[in-house]
Design a protein around this motif. Structure first.
Motif, PDB file in Angstrom:
ATOM      1  N   THR A 119       2.280  64.159 -18.554  1.00  0.00           N
ATOM      2  CA  THR A 119       2.444  62.831 -19.130  1.00  0.00           C
ATOM      3  C   THR A 119       2.027  61.782 -18.113  1.00  0.00           C
ATOM      4  N   TYR A 120       1.667  60.640 -18.602  1.00  0.00           N
ATOM      5  CA  TYR A 120       1.337  59.537 -17.716  1.00  0.00           C
ATOM      6  C   TYR A 120       1.893  58.263 -18.330  1.00  0.00           C
ATOM      7  N   ASN A 121       2.151  57.275 -17.493  1.00  0.00           N
ATOM      8  CA  ASN A 121       2.776  56.037 -17.925  1.00  0.00           C
ATOM      9  C   ASN A 121       1.723  54.935 -17.973  1.00  0.00           C
ATOM     10  N   THR A 122       1.678  54.209 -19.084  1.00  0.00           N
ATOM     11  CA  THR A 122       0.713  53.127 -19.227  1.00  0.00           C
ATOM     12  C   THR A 122       1.346  51.752 -19.067  1.00  0.00           C
ATOM     13  N   THR A 123       2.661  51.694 -18.877  1.00  0.00           N
ATOM     14  CA  THR A 123       3.338  50.396 -18.730  1.00  0.00           C
ATOM     15  C   THR A 123       3.462  50.028 -17.258  1.00  0.00           C
ATOM     16  N   ALA A 124       3.572  48.749 -17.022  1.00  0.00           N
ATOM     17  CA  ALA A 124       3.749  48.269 -15.650  1.00  0.00           C
ATOM     18  C   ALA A 124       5.163  48.610 -15.183  1.00  0.00           C
ATOM     19  N   PRO A 125       5.346  48.928 -13.910  1.00  0.00           N
ATOM     20  CA  PRO A 125       6.695  49.245 -13.435  1.00  0.00           C
ATOM     21  C   PRO A 125       7.592  48.010 -13.475  1.00  0.00           C
ATOM     22  N   LYS A 126       8.867  48.208 -13.824  1.00  0.00           N
ATOM     23  CA  LYS A 126       9.820  47.098 -13.901  1.00  0.00           C
ATOM     24  C   LYS A 126      10.307  46.691 -12.512  1.00  0.00           C
ATOM     25  N   ILE A 127      10.333  47.619 -11.615  1.00  0.00           N
ATOM     26  CA  ILE A 127      10.791  47.352 -10.255  1.00  0.00           C
ATOM     27  C   ILE A 127       9.666  47.716  -9.312  1.00  0.00           C
ATOM     28  N   SER A 128       9.320  46.806  -8.426  1.00  0.00           N
ATOM     29  CA  SER A 128       8.281  47.116  -7.447  1.00  0.00           C
ATOM     30  C   SER A 128       8.937  47.352  -6.088  1.00  0.00           C
ATOM     31  N   SER A 129       8.314  48.123  -5.286  1.00  0.00           N
ATOM     32  CA  SER A 129       8.874  48.430  -3.971  1.00  0.00           C
ATOM     33  C   SER A 129       8.755  47.209  -3.063  1.00  0.00           C
ATOM     34  N   TRP A 130       9.651  47.128  -2.090  1.00  0.00           N
ATOM     35  CA  TRP A 130       9.700  45.985  -1.195  1.00  0.00           C
ATOM     36  C   TRP A 130       8.595  46.091  -0.158  1.00  0.00           C
ATOM     37  N   GLU A 131       7.839  45.042  -0.014  1.00  0.00           N
ATOM     38  CA  GLU A 131       6.792  44.975   0.988  1.00  0.00           C
ATOM     39  C   GLU A 131       7.126  43.818   1.930  1.00  0.00           C
ATOM     40  N   PRO A 132       7.463  44.106   3.184  1.00  0.00           N
ATOM     41  CA  PRO A 132       7.875  43.049   4.103  1.00  0.00           C
ATOM     42  C   PRO A 132       6.685  42.146   4.471  1.00  0.00           C
ATOM     43  N   THR A 133       6.997  40.894   4.654  1.00  0.00           N
ATOM     44  CA  THR A 133       5.971  39.957   5.112  1.00  0.00           C
ATOM     45  C   THR A 133       6.311  39.564   6.559  1.00  0.00           C
ATOM     46  N   VAL A 134       5.297  39.434   7.364  1.00  0.00           N
ATOM     47  CA  VAL A 134       5.493  39.101   8.773  1.00  0.00           C
ATOM     48  C   VAL A 134       5.120  37.635   8.978  1.00  0.00           C
ATOM     49  N   ALA A 135       6.087  36.880   9.518  1.00  0.00           N
ATOM     50  CA  ALA A 135       5.835  35.456   9.790  1.00  0.00           C
ATOM     51  C   ALA A 135       5.208  35.302  11.173  1.00  0.00           C
ATOM     52  N   GLN A 136       4.336  34.330  11.315  1.00  0.00           N
ATOM     53  CA  GLN A 136       3.678  34.065  12.590  1.00  0.00           C
ATOM     54  C   GLN A 136       4.700  33.450  13.566  1.00  0.00           C
TER      55      GLN A 136
END
Length: 139
Positions: A119-136
């Motif tokens: 099976t495969y999923n065609t819907t967008a995920p409801k929860i996305s994984s956390w991607e940290p952002t780095v501040a200058q």
């Protein structure tokens, strides 16, 4: 384990190549009447001589593939092998008359192979994984 005389008798009837193949695949030397072949190329045999075969083991299948499993036997032939039907499917009038035109062709179970259903999923995920952002940082 088969008796020595039965093994020698089978060797003389079927020849060296078929005899060796049987010993490697089914672990027994058998000889009998060829009764038919299915759409996968499996060959079906029967030996009704009570002195040569153990009762209940006088029908057998010779699989066409080296890597075989029980799902490669179609339902019509399975019922003949397990003594549900007396006649082979190619000669049984009930099987021939009761095969509806809308019946789908039989396929073996492909679980664990490349052809398995996934099976495969065609819907967008409801929860996305956390991607940290780095501040200058200031210098």
């Amino acid at each position: 384990m088969a008796s020595l005389w039965r093994t020698v008798r089978s060797f003389r009837r079927v020849g060296f190549r078929e005899w060796w193949k049987q010993l490697n695949y089914i672990g027994d030397a058998k000889s009998g009447r060829f009764v038919g072949m299915d759409q996968f190329g499996n060959r079906y045999f029967e030996n009704l001589n009570a002195e040569e075969e153990i009762p209940g083991r006088h029908r057998w299948v010779d699989f066409s593939q080296h890597d075989y499993n029980a799902t490669q036997v179609p339902p019509e032939w399975r019922s003949w092998l397990q003594h549900i039907r007396k006649d082979v499917p190619t000669e049984d009038p009930i099987v021939q008359a009761s095969t509806p035109p809308w019946k789908a062709p039989y396929y073996e179970n492909l679980t664990g192979t490349r052809g398995a259903f996934r099976t495969y999923n065609t819907t967008a995920p409801k929860i996305s994984s956390w991607e940290p952002t780095v501040a200058q940082r200031g210098q």
